[in-house]
Design a protein around this motif. Structure first.
Motif, PDB file in Angstrom:
ATOM      1  N   PHE A 259       0.822  -1.211   0.000  1.00  0.00           N
ATOM      2  CA  PHE A 259       0.000   0.000   0.000  1.00  0.00           C
ATOM      3  C   PHE A 259       0.858   1.264   0.000  1.00  0.00           C
ATOM      4  CE2 PHE A 259      -2.349  -3.377   2.222  1.00  0.00           C
ATOM      5  CZ  PHE A 259      -3.402  -3.525   1.328  1.00  0.00           C
ATOM      6  N   THR A 261      -0.311   4.294   1.369  1.00  0.00           N
ATOM      7  CA  THR A 261      -0.583   5.163   2.513  1.00  0.00           C
ATOM      8  C   THR A 261      -0.832   4.339   3.762  1.00  0.00           C
ATOM      9  OG1 THR A 261      -2.991   5.200   2.187  1.00  0.00           O
ATOM     10  CG2 THR A 261      -1.669   6.824   0.952  1.00  0.00           C
ATOM     11  N   GLU A 264      -4.484   3.116   4.036  1.00  0.00           N
ATOM     12  CA  GLU A 264      -4.785   1.893   3.296  1.00  0.00           C
ATOM     13  C   GLU A 264      -4.264   0.668   4.031  1.00  0.00           C
ATOM     14  OE1 GLU A 264      -4.700   3.428  -1.342  1.00  0.00           O
ATOM     15  OE2 GLU A 264      -2.804   2.982  -0.323  1.00  0.00           O
ATOM     16  N   GLU A 267      -6.547  -0.095   6.923  1.00  0.00           N
ATOM     17  CA  GLU A 267      -7.797  -0.695   6.443  1.00  0.00           C
ATOM     18  C   GLU A 267      -7.615  -2.190   6.183  1.00  0.00           C
ATOM     19  OE1 GLU A 267     -10.990  -0.197   2.753  1.00  0.00           O
ATOM     20  OE2 GLU A 267      -9.478   1.346   3.140  1.00  0.00           O
ATOM     21  N   SER A 268      -6.473  -2.556   5.611  1.00  0.00           N
ATOM     22  CA  SER A 268      -6.206  -3.972   5.361  1.00  0.00           C
ATOM     23  C   SER A 268      -6.003  -4.729   6.668  1.00  0.00           C
ATOM     24  CB  SER A 268      -4.989  -4.133   4.460  1.00  0.00           C
ATOM     25  OG  SER A 268      -3.796  -3.841   5.154  1.00  0.00           O
TER      26      SER A 268
END
Length: 521
Positions: A259, A261, A264, A267-268
């Protein structure tokens, strides 16, 4: 086909009564003459060309008969097991109760074989089973903890001038002595304080020590010639280092994952934490369901089988006189037996089948755990006739996944637990271990954490092995006056290995019955 009957001695042990007619024994007698002719050297005859009458004269018919029985008994036993649908789980013990005549090989061969068998029992109904597991929340704290784990893999060790504490890495010199005599020494050992991976008592000993300080403590050694003995250990701290973590920002996200950022990446991690929660709860639910099924099932345990397993285990550890440990191993062996029996019963009830693809996937995963190539791993299994073990493991994993889908699972807050992806339907049962692998391997980072390979099982430790026995028995031996060198009968596969997917057991020595008086020639 030989004639045989089964006598039920107790719920887990039977006696096979096997009768072999002269016609059925005749091929084995012919082979015995051929084998003995190859082994003996008699002047005037080429090797392998010694006539039967000369063998009778020089070697004796008793030796021929014994050789024939030794050669044929395995097959006779397997026939009896198959014909009577006996599902063995232990090593057989054979006794020859009647021998044919040594005059003309007339008369029946009668054999009695005792062997442990699978107990019969009924599974409880799933309808009233509720499994409770710990509640797991996917919150910011859990995501932060997962992010810190990722950061720690990219951290650097920095030397600090302060007392050591849990989580620090220390460089140590160690000297172990017994009765004042040095028996081991290690220098420059790197150790994480609090990991408990070195010696018992070392964490307490080095806690609060700074570089340049030393101390002594007593601990049992875990390896070498003095393993298990208590020694006095001197430890010197050479350096104290702490792990310095990189900043959690976009640059870190780009280095540590796919990713761009940090947002991101986080979020994962939310998805990963959620998956891990399902796996954690699913694993707990699986273990508790097995415990419930065992508690509600009356599963007799073969005493002789457990006794043999415990003895082999303690003998391998050199602790045959340790009664406390014997009780612990006995309890573990009995639990393992009941666990296997109940899972096999579930697999039978739901007609669980193992496909070639499922077996292949399991073998690949297992080979990675053992640090072997898949082909080398399969070759090793085939050499030890252990592939049926793997089939059984896959079937049991699928069976418990099916059973989980048929019971109620709630957390400690009373909330239903969604184990979708962990449970399975009867027609598409998924391996629970495959869910384990999928959860652990799906990482957002480019550099996934290395999976720690579990310790390999000791081959002789039956408590961690399968319980299906080899469908063979060692024949009783007669001691003729002149005995020809006989070839050792080869071990045979379990007659119902394909059905039960179990491992072969070693042959048990047969008990010898009193010999009939030999007929005069």
């Amino acid at each position: 086909m030989v004639t045989s009957t089964v006598e039920q001695l107790n719920p887990t042990r039977v006696k096979l009564h096997i009768t072999v007619t002269p016609d059925e024994l005749k091929p084995s007698i012919a082979h015995a003459y051929e084998h003995i002719a190859q082994d003996v050297q008699i002047p005037g005859f080429r090797k392998g060309k010694v006539p039967a009458p000369i063998i009778d004269q020089r070697i004796g018919r008793e030796a021929v008969l014994e050789h024939a029985v030794q050669e044929g008994l395995d097959a006779f036993y397997r026939e009896a097991v198959t014909a009577n649908e006996v599902r063995i789980v232990g090593r057989p013990s054979a006794e020859i109760v009647e021998w044919p005549s040594t005059k003309d090989f007339s008369g029946d061969l009668k054999v009695e074989v005792e062997v442990d068998v699978r107990p019969e029992f009924e599974l409880p109904s799933y309808d009233d089973i509720t499994v409770e597991v710990d509640a797991v929340e996917t919150d910011e704290a859990a995501v932060d903890a997962e992010l810190d784990k990722l950061r720690s893999r990219f951290g650097t060790l920095v030397t600090v001038d302060r007392p050591a504490k849990t989580g620090d890495f220390v460089e140590l010199d160690l000297v172990a002595t017994i009765d004042g005599n040095e028996i081991d020494r290690a220098e420059g050992v790197s150790y994480e304080v609090g990991s408990g991976e070195l010696l018992e008592g070392i964490d307490e000993a080095i806690d609060s020590l700074t570089a340049g300080e030393d101390t002594t403590f007593r601990s049992k050694l875990v390896g070498g010639d003095h393993a298990g003995e208590e020694a006095e250990v001197s430890v010197s701290v050479k350096a104290v280092k702490e792990r310095e973590l990189p900043e959690a920002d976009d640059d870190f996200a780009q280095v540590a994952s796919e990713f761009d950022t940090l947002a991101e990446l986080r979020e994962s991690l939310v998805e990963r934490v959620s998956q891990q929660s399902v796996f954690t709860q699913g694993s707990a639910a699986r273990d508790k369901l097995i415990e419930i099924l065992i508690e509600r099932s009356d599963i007799p345990v073969p005493a002789k089988l457990v006794e043999d397993e415990v003895h082999a285990h303690l003998e391998g550890e050199g602790r045959l006189e340790d009664d406390v440990h014997r009780a612990e191993v006995t309890e573990a062996s009995e639990k393992q037996f009941r666990t296997q029996m109940v899972l096999d019963k579930v697999a039978e009830k739901h007609e669980v089948q193992v496909s070639q693809d499922e077996l292949t996937q399991y073998l690949i995963q297992s080979s990675q755990q053992y640090g072997m190539s898949p082909q080398d791993f399969v070759d090793a299994l085939q050499e030890g006739n252990q592939l049926p073990l793997m089939v059984g493991e896959v079937a049991r994993n699928k069976a418990v996944a099916v059973a989980l889908g048929k019971v109620t699972v709630v957390d400690t807050n009373g909330k239903p637990v969604d184990l979708t992806g962990f449970v399975a339907e009867e027609d598409e049962a998924a391996e629970a271990d495959a869910a384990d692998e999928a959860t652990e391997e799906k990482a957002p980072a480019k550099k996934a954490p290395a999976k720690k390979a579990p310790a390999k099982k000791a081959p002789a430790k039956k408590a961690d092995a399968e319980v299906e026995g080899d469908a063979e028995a060692a024949p009783a031996k007669k001691a003729p006056a002149k005995k020809a060198p006989a070839k050792k009968a080869s071990a045979t596969k379990a007659a119902d290995a394909a059905d039960d997917a179990e491992a072969p057991a070693k042959k048990a020595p047969a008990k010898r019955a009193p010999k009939k008086a030999a007929d005069s020639e």
